[in-house]
Structures are given as C-alpha cells and as structure tokens.
Design an enzyme around this catalytic site. Structure first.
Site, short mmCIF file in Angstrom:
data_model
loop_
_atom_site.label_atom_id
_atom_site.label_comp_id
_atom_site.label_asym_id
_atom_site.label_seq_id
_atom_site.Cartn_x
_atom_site.Cartn_y
_atom_site.Cartn_z
N ASP A 21 24.64 94.95 77.21
CA ASP A 21 23.10 95.29 77.50
C ASP A 21 22.33 93.72 76.84
OD1 ASP A 21 23.73 96.59 80.22
OD2 ASP A 21 22.44 98.09 79.04
N GLU A 22 23.42 93.40 76.58
CA GLU A 22 23.32 92.09 74.79
C GLU A 22 22.24 91.32 75.48
OE1 GLU A 22 26.53 92.90 76.00
OE2 GLU A 22 27.51 94.08 74.51
N LYS A 39 23.22 89.00 77.74
CA LYS A 39 24.39 87.88 78.83
C LYS A 39 23.59 87.44 79.27
CE LYS A 39 27.43 91.16 79.43
NZ LYS A 39 26.15 92.49 79.12
N LYS A 62 20.30 86.31 80.39
CA LYS A 62 19.69 85.28 79.36
C LYS A 62 19.97 83.36 79.08
CE LYS A 62 16.35 83.14 76.51
NZ LYS A 62 15.49 83.37 75.32
N ALA A 76 26.98 96.15 86.17
CA ALA A 76 26.37 95.46 85.54
C ALA A 76 24.41 95.02 86.01
CB ALA A 76 26.98 93.73 85.45
N GLY A 77 24.28 95.21 84.87
CA GLY A 77 22.58 94.40 85.62
C GLY A 77 22.32 93.12 84.27
N HIS A 78 22.08 91.92 84.57
CA HIS A 78 21.95 91.17 83.68
C HIS A 78 20.63 90.69 84.23
CE1 HIS A 78 26.86 90.19 83.82
NE2 HIS A 78 26.14 91.19 82.62
N THR A 91 27.01 104.90 85.71
CA THR A 91 26.13 104.34 86.51
C THR A 91 25.66 104.51 87.57
OG1 THR A 91 27.37 101.73 87.03
CG2 THR A 91 25.94 101.63 85.45
N GLN A 116 29.54 93.98 81.57
CA GLN A 116 29.61 94.89 79.96
C GLN A 116 29.43 94.51 78.79
OE1 GLN A 116 31.70 95.36 83.06
NE2 GLN A 116 29.83 96.27 84.35
N THR A 127 34.29 101.40 80.46
CA THR A 127 34.08 100.97 82.06
C THR A 127 35.44 100.95 82.65
OG1 THR A 127 33.07 99.79 83.75
CG2 THR A 127 33.76 99.18 82.05
P1 GDP Z 1 22.75 91.74 79.95
O1 GDP Z 1 23.07 92.79 80.97
O2 GDP Z 1 23.41 91.74 78.46
O3 GDP Z 1 22.72 90.69 80.91
O4 GDP Z 1 21.65 91.99 79.18
P2 GDP Z 1 19.87 93.20 79.94
O5 GDP Z 1 19.64 92.16 80.71
O6 GDP Z 1 20.31 94.69 80.79
O7 GDP Z 1 19.14 93.86 79.09
C1 GDP Z 1 18.45 92.72 77.74
C2 GDP Z 1 17.36 92.62 77.66
O8 GDP Z 1 16.90 92.25 77.12
C3 GDP Z 1 16.71 92.28 79.63
O9 GDP Z 1 15.12 92.88 79.34
C4 GDP Z 1 16.20 90.80 78.87
O10 GDP Z 1 15.01 89.76 79.65
C5 GDP Z 1 16.35 90.93 77.57
N1 GDP Z 1 16.21 89.98 76.21
C6 GDP Z 1 17.17 89.26 76.29
N2 GDP Z 1 17.10 88.27 75.20
C7 GDP Z 1 15.83 88.59 74.55
C8 GDP Z 1 15.00 88.28 73.62
O11 GDP Z 1 15.75 87.12 72.71
N3 GDP Z 1 14.29 89.00 73.18
C9 GDP Z 1 14.00 89.40 73.86
N4 GDP Z 1 12.40 90.64 73.63
N5 GDP Z 1 14.30 89.89 75.29
C10 GDP Z 1 15.28 89.88 75.15
P1 IMO Z 2 25.92 94.97 81.92
O1 IMO Z 2 26.77 94.14 82.50
C1 IMO Z 2 25.41 98.62 79.89
C2 IMO Z 2 28.40 101.58 81.02
C3 IMO Z 2 27.72 103.01 81.64
C4 IMO Z 2 28.94 104.51 80.70
C5 IMO Z 2 30.30 103.40 81.11
C6 IMO Z 2 31.09 103.98 82.61
O2 IMO Z 2 24.87 95.18 82.12
O3 IMO Z 2 25.68 94.68 80.48
P2 IMO Z 2 30.48 102.44 85.31
O4 IMO Z 2 29.37 102.76 85.73
O5 IMO Z 2 31.26 101.40 84.65
O6 IMO Z 2 31.54 103.67 85.55
O7 IMO Z 2 30.17 103.49 83.40
O8 IMO Z 2 29.78 102.09 81.03
N1 IMO Z 2 28.12 100.67 81.71
C7 IMO Z 2 27.73 99.69 81.32
N2 IMO Z 2 26.53 99.71 79.62
N3 IMO Z 2 26.03 97.80 80.54
C8 IMO Z 2 26.16 97.30 81.11
O9 IMO Z 2 26.92 96.14 82.08
C9 IMO Z 2 27.08 98.51 81.38
N4 IMO Z 2 28.43 98.80 83.02
C10 IMO Z 2 28.80 100.07 83.20
O10 IMO Z 2 26.36 103.35 81.33
O11 IMO Z 2 28.34 104.50 79.69
MG MG Z 3 23.00 94.76 81.31
#
Ligand code: GDP
Ligand code: IMO
Ligand code: MG
Length: 423
Positions: free
Chosen positions: A13-14, A16, A18, A39-41, A129, A223, A238
């Site tokens: 959830d860093e 990625k 975006k 994953a949730g991007h 998840t 992840q 994971t």
């Molecule tokens: P991913 O799984 O690495 O793609 O990250 P996620 O989508 O799960 O979580 C990142 C969250 O931060 C999402 O809600 C994005 O819309 C948000 N986001 C990404 N970059 C920025 C940023 O620079 N600023 C803010 N405020 N939000 C961001």
């Molecule tokens: P993205 O791609 C954050 C975590 C789960 C749990 C562990 C194992 O969006 O960054 P799983 O369902 O994979 O067996 O769960 O890994 N986890 C994540 N945490 N971002 C993710 O994906 C994740 N995918 C799995 O919360 O701790």
């Molecule tokens: Mg995510």
C-alpha cells in the site's frame, strides 16, 4: 526503451498504483506478475478513481498491451468484474489484454480455507485479505493447483476438480462447513471462462519480442518487500515472493534485462494485518496519520496501522532488491506536523542491533531509535517542482536518501496522477 520494475519497499500500500499509472505513459507493455486480488492499487486519473486488484495499474494508457503473467493467481470473477468496470469507465481491452493460461485459479475452497486457517490460529493469525491467496499457493506448490488452461478442456477441469473436492470437502467437514458441489462450481467457472476466453493467451512470445525490440516494459509488483515469504516478517507475510528477482519467475524476464528497479515507499510507514511493526504509533499521532492519510485498505477497507518512516527496513529493501530509485509518496500527509521522526536504527536490551531479514520474533522485540526532524507546516500538496518544496521537506527527503542509500527520483505530493515531482 527500458524495462522498469516497480515494487513496494515497505509492507504494501505504498502507492504503487499511482506511481505505475504515472510511469506507464509511454509503456508498450504493462505487466502484473505475482500475487492476486489481495492487491489493491489505487489510481486517480481522468477516468475516475479505481482500486485495481488484478489488472495492471498502467492499463489506462491505451497504447499499452496489458499482461497478467504466469505468476499471478486469478480469481476469475474478480477479473471479469474488473474488465467490465474498466470498460464501462471507457478503458477497453479488446486485442490488448493477455492473461497467461498458466495462471493458477483461486477456487471457492481456497477462500473458505483461508478463513478457516485464520480462525484456527486465533491470536496468531496473519490477518490475511481473505482472498484465498495462501491456500491457492499451497496447492500450486503441492501440485494440486488448477490453472486457467485447464478450463479449455471441460472434462479435464471436471476431473481435476473432482480430486480436489474429494480432498477439500473432507477438510471442510472437519470444520463443520458445508461440502462444495462439483456441478455448481463447474457452472460458475465455465460461464466465467466463456467471458474471459478471448483474453487467455500466453504472453511469453510478446514479452520476449518486446525485450529484443527494446520496447518500454513496466512491471508491477504487488504487496511489499516486508511481506516476502523468505525475507519478510514470516508468518505475517504473503504467499508469493515480493522481491525483485521474482519477476523472472512470474513474468519470464531474465534478471539481466531489468534496467530500473523503483522502490515505492510512503513518507511514513503503514501495515495492514498482524505482525511486528517497530515504529507503529499506537497514539493520537498514529490516528492523525490514519485520518489524514486515509489509511484504510483498498481491498478490505481495514484500518491500516500507522507509524514513522523506518529507514532500517527501507534500507534493507533497497539492498535486497537492488533498488535503483525510490519513489516517496504521500509527502503531503506530513504537511501539518510540528515534528517528524525517522527510525535510524534499533536497540535490543539496550544494545544497538541490525535488522536480520525474515525474523519476525526479533523485529517484535527491538526498540526503534529516532531522529527528529522539524516539520514544514506549509502545504506541499500538489507541488510538481522540487524547488517549490518547503526547505524542511527537502531536508527530510535528503535525510531519507542518506539513510536508505537510494536516490529519490520521484516524490508524490497528492493522490492524483499529476501530483508528482520527477527529480
Ligand atoms: P498500492 O497498493 O501500493 O497501490 O497503494 P494503495 O492504493 O493501496 O494505497 C495508497 C493510497 O494512497 C491510495 O489511497 C492512493 O490514492 C493514495 N496516494 C498515493 N500517493 C499519494 C500521495 O502522494 N498523496 C496522497 N495524499 N495520497 C496518495
Ligand atoms: P498491495 O499490492 C498491504 C497482507 C495482508 C496480510 C498478509 C497476508 O495493495 O500493496 P494474504 O491475503 O496475501 O494472504 O495476506 O499480507 N497483504 C497486503 N498488505 N498491501 C497489499 O497489497 C497486501 N496484500 C496482502 O494484510 O497481512
Ligand atoms: Mg494496496
């Protein structure tokens, strides 16, 4: 022109999604190569706001071929929903999406087993998840998997499913769960297969030709490094390997072809699920980060645990993966903080210690050592030129560069596509 891999340098959830959306502008090919719909991007661009689970985040750039490669585990109903949702938003996949027939299928019993294992472990659970990710990889490793390719021959699929149901229904019975019905599963999977069939094609030849022709390829990790099952905080990890090298297994791209390895890290740290987290803030500051940062899971909606930036762990991610550049996201979320802390090291029983990858028990016992930086107390939101950043924000970033040992080449200052600094 280059092969670029984007991976998470923390616990997922860093941001990625975006970064990949931004960097895929001129991509010829965008690829997901491991993980599944755990994953949730998140992507926010002119088409709207999306949380993609299987389709690569670079898919909005219509010149790009979109690939789900061998290493991805596929829940066919999620894939079909995502294709349909994007089509309705104006992003079509006709003749440009290829899903490898070698992808393993997430079956209904995988999701049930995921839940049962978690329940059985109680307090020791991983906090998955719930998408069946562990069980589908376990079946893949023990030669019990069913692949997309098996759906081309109904009889073959039926036979494989029959064996699995004989095994899985026995386990379900032990847990007082209802047995699963072969006919019902067959109907659901055959219906989905008819819809997905036009997209099921092996992408290997296309990828190899693109490498030879020096095309631009974007590889999308899922992840984060600390969730890797060899080097992360096992068993709070994971099921797939999240290190850069796994792109070779997942996408069939040899290591020597990688030109850039971009690690994405938030300007602070979050984690969702269980497991050690040395810089976690179990106080108002943590709550502030969660609220300001909207730190709720893109896949499950769970509140994410929040803490300061951990330079020890990100430096480890840089070393382990050969990260060439860092992309620091969510700098804007720190806009109002008086002081910002960075973890520069750990102590254990009063002694300085180094992180030893893969040891969750150890990481749970260490105490972080912090360096305190002055906040900028100005808006960095939406800034697109490095020189326009407040001085304290630049100082913060320079300190991160020094501590992590990697060049920061991208700084994200907001969730929208254009809110980014390219250095
Ligand atoms: P991913 O799984 O690495 O793609 O990250 P996620 O989508 O799960 O979580 C990142 C969250 O931060 C999402 O809600 C994005 O819309 C948000 N986001 C990404 N970059 C920025 C940023 O620079 N600023 C803010 N405020 N939000 C961001
Ligand atoms: P993205 O791609 C954050 C975590 C789960 C749990 C562990 C194992 O969006 O960054 P799983 O369902 O994979 O067996 O769960 O890994 N986890 C994540 N945490 N971002 C993710 O994906 C994740 N995918 C799995 O919360 O701790
Ligand atoms: Mg995510």
């Amino acid at each position: 022109m280059a092969v670029t891999l984007v991976i998470g340098a923390q616990w997922g959830d860093e941001g990625k999604g975006k970064i990949i959306d931004v960097l895929s502008k001129n991509a010829d090919i965008v690829v997901r190569y491991h993980g599944g719909n755990n994953a949730g991007h998140t992507i926010i661009n002119q088409y709207g706001k999306f949380a993609l689970h299987l389709i690569p985040a670079g898919a909005f750039h219509k010149q790009a071929k979109v690939i789900i490669a061998n290493g991805v585990v596929v829940d066919p109903s999620v894939l079909w929903e995502e294709i349909t949702m994007l089509k309705n938003a104006g992003v079509s996949f006709a003749n440009r999406l290829m899903v490898s027939p070698n992808c393993h299928l997430i079956m209904p019993y995988h999701k049930i087993l995921d839940r049962l294992f978690e329940e059985a472990k109680g307090k020791g659970k991983t906090g998955t998840t719930g998408r069946g990710i562990g069980p589908v990889h376990a079946d893949k490793a023990s030669y019990n998997g069913i692949q997309l390719d098996d759906l081309f021959d109904k009889k073959n699929f039926g036979e494989k499913l029959k064996v699995q149901l004989q095994l899985k229904n026995k386990i379900l019975k032990c847990f007082d769960e209802k047995p699963l019905d072969q006919k019902e599963i067959e109907k659901t999977y055959f219906d989905l297969f008819e819809k997905l069939k036009p997209f099921i094609k092996e992408p290997y030849t296309l990828i190899q030709k693109a490498i030879k022709d020096k095309k631009t390829i974007m590889l999308e990790g899922a992840q984060g490094i600390l969730l890797d099952n060899n080097w992360g905080t096992y068993p709070f990890v994971t099921a797939s390997s999240t290190v850069s090298g796994n792109v070779t297994a997942g996408a069939g791209i040899a290591p020597r072809h990688l030109n850039h390895i971009i690690g994405v890290a938030k300007a602070y740290t979050t984690r969702v699920g269980e497991g050690p987290f040395p810089t976690e803030l179990l106080n108002e500051t943590g709550e502030l980060l969660r609220q300001k940062g909207g730190e709720f899971g893109a896949t499950t909606g769970r509140p994410r645990r929040c803490g300061w930036f951990d330079a020890v762990l990100t430096r480890f991610a840089v070393e382990l993966n050969g990260i060439t550049d860092l992309a620091i996201t969510k700098l804007d979320i720190l806009d109002d903080f008086e002081e910002i802390k960075i973890c520069t090291g750990y102590t254990y029983q009063g002694q300085k210690v180094d992180y030893v990858g893969g040891n969750a028990n150890f990481l749970a016992k260490v105490k972080p050592v912090f360096k305190t930086m002055k906040g900028w107390k100005k808006s960095a939101t939406g800034i697109t030129n490095y020189k326009d950043l407040p001085k304290e924000a630049k100082d913060y970033l320079k300190t991160l560069e020094k501590l992590t040992g990697a060049k920061i080449s991208y700084i994200s200052t907001g969730a929208k596509r254009h809110e980014i600094i390219k250095k």
